[in-house]
Design a protein around this motif. Structure first.
Motif, PDB file in Angstrom:
ATOM      1  N   TYR A 163       0.601  -0.991  -0.140  1.00 57.86           N
ATOM      2  CA  TYR A 163      -0.200  -0.392  -0.002  1.00 57.86           C
ATOM      3  C   TYR A 163       0.914   1.166   0.129  1.00 57.86           C
ATOM      4  CZ  TYR A 163      -3.228   3.192   1.370  1.00 57.86           C
ATOM      5  OH  TYR A 163      -3.927   4.752   1.865  1.00 57.86           O
ATOM      6  N   LEU A 164       2.359   1.230   1.006  1.00 55.80           N
ATOM      7  CA  LEU A 164       2.626   2.093   0.940  1.00 55.80           C
ATOM      8  C   LEU A 164       3.825   2.458  -0.291  1.00 55.80           C
ATOM      9  CD1 LEU A 164       4.706   1.951   4.580  1.00 55.80           C
ATOM     10  CD2 LEU A 164       2.549   3.362   3.750  1.00 55.80           C
ATOM     11  N   TYR A 165       4.098   0.955  -0.865  1.00 59.38           N
ATOM     12  CA  TYR A 165       4.987   1.922  -1.501  1.00 59.38           C
ATOM     13  C   TYR A 165       4.452   1.128  -3.272  1.00 59.38           C
ATOM     14  CZ  TYR A 165       8.276   0.462  -5.842  1.00 59.38           C
ATOM     15  OH  TYR A 165       9.113   0.198  -6.502  1.00 59.38           O
ATOM     16  N   GLU A 166       3.084   0.873  -3.453  1.00 62.19           N
ATOM     17  CA  GLU A 166       1.883   1.099  -4.888  1.00 62.19           C
ATOM     18  C   GLU A 166       1.524   1.680  -5.028  1.00 62.19           C
ATOM     19  OE1 GLU A 166       1.325  -3.088  -5.209  1.00 62.19           O
ATOM     20  OE2 GLU A 166       3.350  -3.809  -5.571  1.00 62.19           O
ATOM     21  N   VAL A 167       0.371   2.385  -3.783  1.00 63.15           N
ATOM     22  CA  VAL A 167      -0.699   3.126  -3.959  1.00 63.15           C
ATOM     23  C   VAL A 167      -0.699   4.565  -4.030  1.00 63.15           C
ATOM     24  CG1 VAL A 167      -3.432   3.006  -3.078  1.00 63.15           C
ATOM     25  CG2 VAL A 167      -1.734   0.715  -3.426  1.00 63.15           C
ATOM     26  N   LEU A 168       0.192   4.941  -2.087  1.00 61.98           N
ATOM     27  CA  LEU A 168       0.673   5.734  -1.675  1.00 61.98           C
ATOM     28  C   LEU A 168       1.951   6.302  -3.246  1.00 61.98           C
ATOM     29  CD1 LEU A 168      -0.086   5.778   1.918  1.00 61.98           C
ATOM     30  CD2 LEU A 168      -1.397   6.702   0.136  1.00 61.98           C
ATOM     31  N   GLY A 169       2.367   5.742  -3.086  1.00 65.26           N
ATOM     32  CA  GLY A 169       4.512   5.973  -3.641  1.00 65.26           C
ATOM     33  C   GLY A 169       5.060   6.528  -2.865  1.00 65.26           C
ATOM     34  N   TYR A 170       6.117   6.219  -3.344  1.00 64.05           N
ATOM     35  CA  TYR A 170       7.637   7.070  -2.382  1.00 64.05           C
ATOM     36  C   TYR A 170       7.513   8.159  -2.673  1.00 64.05           C
ATOM     37  CZ  TYR A 170       8.993   2.873  -0.547  1.00 64.05           C
ATOM     38  OH  TYR A 170       9.312   1.543   0.628  1.00 64.05           O
ATOM     39  N   PRO A 171       7.447   8.943  -3.613  1.00 70.68           N
ATOM     40  CA  PRO A 171       7.409  10.519  -4.347  1.00 70.68           C
ATOM     41  C   PRO A 171       6.040  11.046  -3.166  1.00 70.68           C
ATOM     42  CG  PRO A 171       7.467   9.351  -6.441  1.00 70.68           C
ATOM     43  CD  PRO A 171       7.348   8.404  -5.459  1.00 70.68           C
ATOM     44  N   LEU A 172       5.701  10.827  -3.315  1.00 70.06           N
ATOM     45  CA  LEU A 172       4.433  11.047  -1.906  1.00 70.06           C
ATOM     46  C   LEU A 172       4.964  11.277  -0.679  1.00 70.06           C
ATOM     47  CD1 LEU A 172       2.004  13.220  -1.529  1.00 70.06           C
ATOM     48  CD2 LEU A 172       0.280  10.393  -1.526  1.00 70.06           C
ATOM     49  N   LEU A 173       5.196  10.103  -0.798  1.00 73.08           N
ATOM     50  CA  LEU A 173       5.771   9.684   1.321  1.00 73.08           C
ATOM     51  C   LEU A 173       6.993  10.577   1.035  1.00 73.08           C
ATOM     52  CD1 LEU A 173       4.756   5.699   1.539  1.00 73.08           C
ATOM     53  CD2 LEU A 173       3.327   7.707   2.832  1.00 73.08           C
TER      54      LEU A 173
END
Length: 229
Positions: A163-173
């Motif tokens: 969820y963190l990596y594929e849905v939210l994405g690391y650029p946003l995080l």
């Protein structure tokens, strides 16, 4: 005290051995590097930055292509006394990061009581998770409540990792977690929070780690003080 060497996993067949070693730990090849890597540079860089006692739980370092790396979208792991690292590396620094990160997991395995029994790292980690959750609720107009319980779970969850990596994405995080976590991957679980902090301490900016993750910083300092006595 050096621990006795454990046997390799039965499904690992080393194709070739070399004279390479890191602090006396043999570096074995299951598969050759896909692209050229200056292994002597990597060894010297790691030995220059991370003290030898922090590698005492490690018997071997194995380089190769592993099926579960593909399945879990990862490129390194620590298991049963061995650091296993992908033979596909961007460059020497990428390999250095992988080895030091997995050394951190070996340190955890050897020192669980010291690192976690007082709860200080966990309290720090969950406090940051909670702040990030509220930032994400603002970003997505409050549509985050379905994940609220998972944000307060310090253990690893593959579903949450994806969820963190594929849905939210690391650029946003990366944007939202700046000043809270040293990297988006540190959000994944308590263990990754410590291991990414370990990387930050030895490979990047100790002062930054001290400022944003003092509990992790202080535990690493304590480990080093114990080794120097």
């Amino acid at each position: 005290m050096m621990t006795p060497r454990r046997p390799l996993r039965e499904d690992i067949r080393v194709q070739s051995t070399t004279s390479y070693n890191l602090y006396g730990i043999p570096i074995l090849f299951k598969d050759a590097f896909v692209e050229p890597v200056d292994l002597n540079y990597v060894i010297n860089a790691v030995e220059d930055r991370v003290p030898r006692p922090l590698f005492y739980g490690i018997d071997t370092i194995i380089i190769g292509e592993f099926e579960d790396f593909v399945e879990k979208s990862t490129n390194a792991k620590y298991e049963n006394g061995s650091i296993m690292v992908s033979n596909q590396q961007d460059d020497e620094d990428d390999l250095i990061d992988d080895i030091v990160h997995e050394a951190a997991h070996a340190v955890e395995e050897s020192n669980p009581g010291y690192l976690y029994s007082d709860g200080k790292i966990e309290v720090e980690f969950l406090g940051k998770r909670k702040r990030l959750f509220h930032l994400l609720k603002q970003e997505f107009s409050g549509k985050m409540d379905v994940w609220a319980k998972q944000f307060m779970n310090p253990e690893y969850s593959r579903q949450f990792d994806r969820y963190l990596y594929e849905v939210l994405g690391y650029p946003l995080l990366t944007t939202l977690s700046m000043g809270l976590f040293v990297s988006p991957y540190a959000i994944t679980s308590l263990r990754e929070y410590f291991s990414t902090g370990f990387e930050e301490y030895f490979l990047k900016d100790q002062n930054y780690l001290k400022n944003i993750s003092p509990a992790v910083y202080n535990k690493i300092e304590g480990l080093l003080e114990d080794e120097n006595r």
